[in-house]
Design a protein around this motif. Sequence first.
Motif, short mmCIF file in Angstrom:
data_model
loop_
_atom_site.label_atom_id
_atom_site.label_comp_id
_atom_site.label_asym_id
_atom_site.label_seq_id
_atom_site.Cartn_x
_atom_site.Cartn_y
_atom_site.Cartn_z
N GLY A 258 18.60 25.71 77.51
CA GLY A 258 19.68 24.85 78.26
C GLY A 258 19.55 23.03 77.44
O GLY A 258 20.43 23.28 77.20
N VAL A 259 18.87 22.47 77.17
CA VAL A 259 19.15 21.30 77.21
C VAL A 259 19.56 20.97 75.84
O VAL A 259 19.68 20.84 75.12
N GLU B 76 15.94 8.81 78.44
CA GLU B 76 15.54 7.41 77.72
C GLU B 76 14.58 7.27 76.10
O GLU B 76 13.92 8.15 76.09
N SER C 2 16.60 2.70 82.95
CA SER C 2 15.98 1.85 81.62
C SER C 2 16.21 1.77 80.50
O SER C 2 16.28 3.54 79.81
N GLU D 96 19.30 26.70 81.60
CA GLU D 96 19.83 26.50 82.93
C GLU D 96 20.06 24.82 81.87
O GLU D 96 19.30 24.47 81.31
N VAL D 97 21.21 24.33 82.76
CA VAL D 97 21.54 23.20 81.94
C VAL D 97 20.94 22.25 83.36
O VAL D 97 22.21 22.11 84.47
N PRO D 98 20.15 21.67 83.44
CA PRO D 98 19.90 21.51 84.65
C PRO D 98 20.72 20.25 85.20
O PRO D 98 20.70 19.57 84.00
N HIS E 292 19.95 16.25 85.53
CA HIS E 292 18.95 15.22 86.45
C HIS E 292 20.29 14.00 86.20
O HIS E 292 20.32 13.41 85.46
N PRO E 293 19.02 13.17 87.09
CA PRO E 293 19.69 11.58 87.56
C PRO E 293 19.24 10.37 86.19
O PRO E 293 18.11 11.31 85.14
N LEU E 294 20.42 10.29 85.81
CA LEU E 294 20.86 10.05 84.54
C LEU E 294 19.63 8.13 84.92
O LEU E 294 19.20 7.62 85.70
N THR E 295 18.99 8.28 83.64
CA THR E 295 18.22 6.66 83.65
C THR E 295 17.87 5.02 83.16
O THR E 295 18.86 5.52 82.88
N LEU F 184 22.07 13.09 78.06
CA LEU F 184 21.51 14.36 79.12
C LEU F 184 20.10 14.03 79.78
O LEU F 184 19.74 14.42 80.98
N GLY F 185 20.58 12.11 80.01
CA GLY F 185 19.06 12.29 80.49
C GLY F 185 17.75 11.31 80.48
O GLY F 185 16.91 11.11 81.07
N ARG G 68 11.20 12.47 81.24
CA ARG G 68 11.79 12.29 80.43
C ARG G 68 12.31 10.95 79.65
O ARG G 68 13.09 10.59 79.92
N GLY H 21 14.25 28.07 80.91
CA GLY H 21 15.51 27.70 80.74
C GLY H 21 15.85 26.50 80.54
O GLY H 21 16.80 26.86 80.09
N GLU H 22 15.21 25.66 81.14
CA GLU H 22 15.91 24.31 81.13
C GLU H 22 15.45 23.87 79.62
O GLU H 22 16.16 23.16 79.44
#
Lengths: 335, 798
Positions: free
Chosen positions: A223-224, A123, B489, B480-482, B484-487, A120-121, A183, A219-220
């Motif tokens: 969602g996540v 780290e 690092s 909402e599932v936005p 995201h660009p993958l990180t 989900l992005g 994030r 909402g995000e």
Amino acid sequence: MERLRELRDEAVAAFESAVSAAALESARVRHLGRKSEINQVSRGLKDLAEDERRAVGRAVNELKNELGALLAAAGDRIARAGASSGPGLDLTLPGRRPWVGRKHPVTRTFERLEGIFRTLGFEVALGPHVEDEFHNFEALNMPADHPARDMHDTFYIEGGKLLRTHTSPVQIRVMQSRPPPIRIIAPGRAYRNETPDASHASEFYQLEGLYVDRDVRIGELKGVLTKFLHELYGEDVGIRFRPGFFPFTEPSVEVDVECRICEGKGCSVCKGTGWVELLGAGMVDPRVFQAVGYDPDEVTGYAFGLGVDRIHMMMSGVDDIRLYHENDLRFLRQV
Amino acid sequence: MNVGLKWLRDYVDFDLNAGELARRLTESLTETEVVESPSAAVAGVVAARVVTVEPHPDAEKLTVCVVDWGDGSGPVVCGAPNVRPNMITALAPPGATIAGGRAIGEQTIRGRRSHGMLVSGAELGLAGDAAGILDLEPSTTPGTDVREVLGLDEEVIDLDVQPNRPDCLGIIGVAREVAVAVGSQLRLPPIELREEGGDVAGMAAIELENVTDCPRYIARVVTGLTVGPSPAWLRSRLASVGVRSISNIVDVTNFVMLEYGHPIHAFDYDTLADARIVVRRARAGETLVTLDGVERKLDPSHLLICDGRGPIALAGVMGGGETEVGEGTTNVLLECAWFDPVVVRRGATSLGLRTDASHRFERGVDPDAMPGVAARACALMAELGGGTVARGSLDEGPGRAPERTVTLRLGKLRSMLAPGPPRDGVVAKLEALGFDVAFEGDDGDTLAVRVPSFRSDVTLEADLIEEVARTHGYDAVPPEVPFHPLTASTDTEHAGRNDVRETMIRLGFYEILTSSFMARKAAVDFAGFGLEGEPIELANPVNKETPLLRTSIVPAVLDVVRRNVNVGERDVRVFEIGKAFGRTGDGHSERWMLAGALTGAAERPSWGGAARDVDFFDGKGVLEVLAEALDVDSPESACYDGPILEGRSSARLLIGGRSVGRFGMLASDVAEEWDLPEAVFVFELDLAELGIGNGASRGFAGLSRYPKVRRDLALVVDDGTPAGDVTTEIEGAGEALLAGVEVFDVYRGKQLPAEKKSLGLTLTYMSMERTLTDDEVDAAQKRIVRRLVDRFGASLRE
């Protein structure tokens, strides 16, 4: 004649079930040997009336021929089995096994959660276990003497330092170290000065999440976390967002999932409600942004946290959190 | 916070049962559960009048009563000390059920027939009240079901009220939330105060030493009271939320506290020296006997209520015994005050005395509600105790709720709640919650929201957004599932530790996670391991046996070995990756360590004969393979003769000359002291020093297309010559074709002179360019042997 049929069946069964040459030989002696009943029948032929002698004699000869052939077949069968495996080789013995190890269930749960949040992005970020008042409390909008500290019985060490009571100070450290967007997830051990019992440990495991950017919506967050819970429990799990309270988020929510034990019907695990509390979350409180030097008018974000050992307990049915600290190999092999 | 539904209905109408209401409040306010009542099983118990009381002829402590239960009367044997003729009490006749599901039958007690039993409050599941049978109001009609009389049918919910919502520590606050949740109206209780007594100003005086500690103090006086039992409605209200009835006057203070969430206290006016109330800090050495009979030693951190003589109450925490309202009390001074939350919290914490009152004061009370709260309490006291309320109130201190208006931008609200409720919906919810809403500017998109005095928690726009979000319902916010660009690092050290863990698992080790705390003895015994420097001490350890932060993980690892061996495990191979802590100068450091142990069989038990026990080289091999798998420089070992490890078979691990950790066989005296098996290999490495996760790679050197050539060598050297020195010498001989050297045999014995050993070595030769000839390999081998002869006085074994 009736008796001959019985003798035949007994002999056939004995030959077919013999698994070794020795066993077959003893079967042969018993059923076809000199002292066998069949042989006695042969020897007694001379005492019979002629008609009868002829009929029985033929039957006995046929039987001896048949059994002889079966005996030879059984001998072949046993010899073949021996040849294909070599002398003395017992395939049913267990193989020589190398040692095998296993990760602690808490580690496996961490890996699972980290894996989901990475996709989900998010780290991974880490922070120290020995913390200060600022990072653990004040920057998180928990000033001294705030009643919210009641839930954070704290271990103190010299110099006013303390053992972090949650993984949330990692949020503060990361935000202090760089500008948004951020994030991250922060997995790790946390400490609370509680007397351990079946559901409380003074050392436990949390996973914290933080997302900061412009115009982040509730909402995000929904969602996540929904996506996360679907990955963890499957798409059909019931999820409930309801109001909660954390000093460092506003609004704050608690996230419940449908009880996995009773599937939402109500049981002792979910105290009859059908729901189990799994996550705390919310939109980052503007005072937290101020504490780290962010402009609360410019950025918004959400944060969430969950108890990793508790998640494993819920998935595995372990009912005493102390088992995770005892490291009994019988436990580690099972869970 | 327990709330009875019947009580709640005094202030708000709703058409929900307890379960439905709990669910609605869980969705809009906080987690709420239905309380299982201990009285749930009570059935068939009725009010009854005691007609006559005669001593039991055969039992000293028993009486035989004739009891009238409305449609009949009969004998009941009773053991209660408070039974008396004409009292109205509760009868459990044959066929009735009392708390805990106990069924009552016809019985004969010491030869006398008893038509059931007379019951106490405890036997009906009410709080306290086990001493005697129930003393119901004289007006109660015999035969009435006690469920009705006592309000046992009350459904009760329990709200997990969060620290930011002290208003919901009163039923009115909860009723306001219920009204918003169901779209109903809040009804405040009527206050009908008749002030028919003298002027209160002539009756008492209040003095505040410090208006920071006590920003406002209101006192009223009620005279001519008769202290007695509370009426049934009041007792049942209190009983429904588990509060024991004490007397009409004390019950009123509890009732009003539960109603408004504001603790109040009644003093027996006639016991107050000089009719004075002084609010001040305690002086060192002062003491006070609190209502619970405990003498409290006080210091200047405690805030006191005093009279003309000395301390009479711990402000905001608990009253004192001397001024307590009791049976003989006729005049009461009622306190309704606002104490500083921090002072109350510290005082209550230092005395270990958390009460319903301190809980509320710590979280903050509504100063503007105080006059109403005091009036409500006095009106009820006058009504129930037949007293007269003095005219006016004493009202000291400047403390009032600050006027606060918070701006709410609907644009901001919508961006967070997207799409969010329409403007009218926002305004309606806020107004129902008690906020005053006005519009700011011309666009109609900015609201000026005035915060009511009971909502001191609302100070920011985010707080208002929460009010809207929760009352609007989180269900209404679309997930909402936005994208995201993958990180890119990744924490390389974190990843490196994962590699170490994977490798240890593959080597057959179980991962363990042990406590970060350590015993003093372990810190001394294992000082050679882990971090250097003194251990960090906890100021308040949870377990006095382990007051230190661990400097090494090894002691905990050995505890795990012992625990498992004690339950019958023989072969234990465990490791932990965790932090160790140590003091460094003024500060401290915490470092990631790998520690572990192995004991038992060197190979997994099989049918091919018992395997030998682990020894030093099994452990050393694990560490070498770990280095190989992690692609870090292969570590060198150096002799280590510190404590704990057996000097002959233990070593320090060095990489590039830096010490990375220690490993070896546990010394036998330590094994004995720790109740461990004889052969235990232990190790501990500093993972940062090991150089994991630094991302370095050796790079690809290409593959040879030509075969390797092996040559074995049996070399006789002095017994004291380390094999490592020999292989290092061979590798350093500068032979370009040499690809590797392995030790395959070590021999000592009668075919060799004493003090000599034979090393069996395999040398491997290889070229990237061509197939090697025997001649060039033999030549290289010869040069190497000559070198070894020169260097070590070695000879070839025939």
